[in-house]
Design an enzyme around this catalytic site. Structure first.
Site, PDB file in Angstrom:
ATOM      1  N   GLY A  11       1.101  -0.775  -0.230  1.00 19.55           N
ATOM      2  CA  GLY A  11       0.388  -0.284   0.210  1.00 19.55           C
ATOM      3  C   GLY A  11       0.790   1.814   0.383  1.00 19.55           C
ATOM      4  N   GLN A  12       0.728   2.750  -0.127  1.00 17.38           N
ATOM      5  CA  GLN A  12       0.886   3.690  -0.175  1.00 17.38           C
ATOM      6  C   GLN A  12       1.603   3.867   1.229  1.00 17.38           C
ATOM      7  OE1 GLN A  12      -1.495   7.329  -1.664  1.00 17.38           O
ATOM      8  NE2 GLN A  12      -2.737   6.082  -0.756  1.00 17.38           N
ATOM      9  N   ASP A  38      -2.192 -13.229   3.746  1.00 19.07           N
ATOM     10  CA  ASP A  38      -3.755 -12.959   4.080  1.00 19.07           C
ATOM     11  C   ASP A  38      -4.043 -12.459   5.276  1.00 19.07           C
ATOM     12  OD1 ASP A  38      -6.240 -12.426   3.356  1.00 19.07           O
ATOM     13  OD2 ASP A  38      -6.802 -14.740   2.345  1.00 19.07           O
ATOM     14  N   ALA A  62      -5.877  -2.196   5.572  1.00 18.82           N
ATOM     15  CA  ALA A  62      -6.318  -1.902   6.107  1.00 18.82           C
ATOM     16  C   ALA A  62      -7.328  -2.501   4.455  1.00 18.82           C
ATOM     17  CB  ALA A  62      -6.893  -0.336   6.601  1.00 18.82           C
ATOM     18  N   THR A 103      -7.766   6.061  11.698  1.00 17.14           N
ATOM     19  CA  THR A 103      -8.467   6.927  10.589  1.00 17.14           C
ATOM     20  C   THR A 103      -9.311   8.116  11.220  1.00 17.14           C
ATOM     21  OG1 THR A 103      -9.774   7.246   8.822  1.00 17.14           O
ATOM     22  CG2 THR A 103     -10.201   5.423  10.332  1.00 17.14           C
ATOM     23  N   ASP A 104      -9.154   8.779  10.695  1.00 19.72           N
ATOM     24  CA  ASP A 104     -10.226   9.766  10.715  1.00 19.72           C
ATOM     25  C   ASP A 104     -11.696   9.725  11.516  1.00 19.72           C
ATOM     26  OD1 ASP A 104      -9.917  10.181   8.364  1.00 19.72           O
ATOM     27  OD2 ASP A 104     -10.647  11.839   8.102  1.00 19.72           O
ATOM     28  N   TYR A 127     -16.971   1.204   7.547  1.00 17.08           N
ATOM     29  CA  TYR A 127     -14.956   1.726   7.569  1.00 17.08           C
ATOM     30  C   TYR A 127     -14.628   1.951   8.904  1.00 17.08           C
ATOM     31  CZ  TYR A 127     -10.410   3.298   6.762  1.00 17.08           C
ATOM     32  OH  TYR A 127      -9.654   4.759   6.819  1.00 17.08           O
ATOM     33  N   LYS A 131     -12.808   0.069  11.827  1.00 19.41           N
ATOM     34  CA  LYS A 131     -11.228   0.445  12.422  1.00 19.41           C
ATOM     35  C   LYS A 131     -11.020   0.636  13.770  1.00 19.41           C
ATOM     36  CE  LYS A 131      -8.438   1.305  10.163  1.00 19.41           C
ATOM     37  NZ  LYS A 131      -7.403   0.409   9.128  1.00 19.41           N
ATOM     38  N   TRP A 152      -6.656  11.489   4.892  1.00 19.41           N
ATOM     39  CA  TRP A 152      -6.855  11.931   3.675  1.00 19.41           C
ATOM     40  C   TRP A 152      -4.981  11.436   3.216  1.00 19.41           C
ATOM     41  CZ3 TRP A 152      -9.050  17.214   2.930  1.00 19.41           C
ATOM     42  CH2 TRP A 152     -10.306  17.654   3.037  1.00 19.41           C
TER      43      TRP A 152
END
Length: 293
Positions: A11-12, A38, A62, A103-104, A127, A131, A152
């Site tokens: 991922g990023q 996995d 995630a 996450t926010d 989501y 989380k 973001w």
């Protein structure tokens, strides 16, 4: 040598951590991707964590398809919550420290001042709910864990708002962009540097690993409209941007209207200086230019 397992390295954020891992000579990294691990396979996940005497586990994986999660609730729960229970139990068994990214979306977005870590959570989407459950399960199973809530997220890798705005801006004459959702863009490279800094500081015993929940985003505040306008300006894209309200662009999952987070806790604890989002955006755009040339 310090052993570090990074889960979700495709991922990023995981990709950025891979780039920076070369800077820690005193540590050996193992990176897993969806293909090699996995996380919905609880037995395999448990075995992967327990089978090596890891000192740190960084979880970047995630289920992030926010709208799709409304229908795909079971898979979102397995990845965002159930996997964290397994990681918590397995890491506790080998006495490993965990850094997990959240996450926010755990907030309802009704605040009018930046959220602090102790503010009441009230996720409005599947989501966000999964989380939040993941945060709770991890902290419950392994108290020696850090949860970093971010917002973001974007980078030069993978799919994200920045790359979408560049693509659409070059293809279309006009775009409608939401102006009544406010937050802070976060460059994955900056978050990765901070996570690496936290680990390096603990290894060097200069700043101890302080378990708990933290908030991290780039400095500054923007709407999606502001963000898109700045991307286009910096890229020289001539596309008319029209500010629209959220109700004009309905989505299956509700978005927080305000998700700015106070970063004072993590800045003080880890002596961090966080860049402004516009400065970090320039770094990301420069990386994209290099990749394209």
């Amino acid at each position: 040598m310090t052993q570090i397992l990074v889960i979700g390295s495709e991922g990023q954020l995981g990709n950025e951590i891979q780039k920076l891992s070369k800077d820690i000579q005193e540590a050996s990294f193992v990176f897993t991707s969806l293909e090699t691990l996995d996380v919905t396979d609880s037995n395999k996940l448990d075995e992967t964590v327990r089978n090596t005497n890891y000192d740190y586990i960084i979880n970047c994986t995630a289920y992030t398809a926010v709208d799709k999660a409304e229908e795909d609730q079971n898979l979102a729960y397995e990845i965002n919550a159930q996997a964290l229970e397994v990681i918590g139990l397995a890491s506790k068994a080998i006495n490993a420290k965990v850094i997990h990214v959240s996450t926010d979306y755990v907030f309802d977005g009704c605040n009018h001042k930046p959220y602090i870590e102790s503010d009441t959570t009230a996720p409005q989407s599947v989501y966000g709910k999964t989380k939040l459950k993941g945060e709770q399960l991890l902290m419950e199973k392994n108290h020696n864990s850090i949860v970093i809530r971010t917002s973001w997220l974007y980078s030069s890798h993978g799919n994200n708002f920045v790359k979408t705005m560049i693509k659409l801006g070059q293809e279309r004459d006009e775009l409608g962009i939401i102006f009544d959702q406010i937050g802070s863009p976060t460059y994955a490279g900056d978050l990765a540097k901070s996570i690496i800094h936290m680990v390096k500081s603990d290894i060097a015993q200069s700043i101890p690993f302080i378990a708990g929940i933290y908030h991290y985003s780039n400095e500054g505040v923007a709407s999606w409209y502001d963000f898109a306008r700045t991307i286009h300006k910096k890229k020289g894209i001539q596309c008319a941007l029209k500010p629209i309200e959220s109700k004009e662009y309905p989505t299956p999952a509700p978005r927080p209207h305000y998700s700015v987070m106070n970063k004072g806790k993590i800045k003080k604890a880890y002596q961090l200086t966080i860049p402004h989002w516009e400065d970090s955006l320039e770094h990301c755009l420069a990386e994209l230019d290099i990749k394209q040339n």
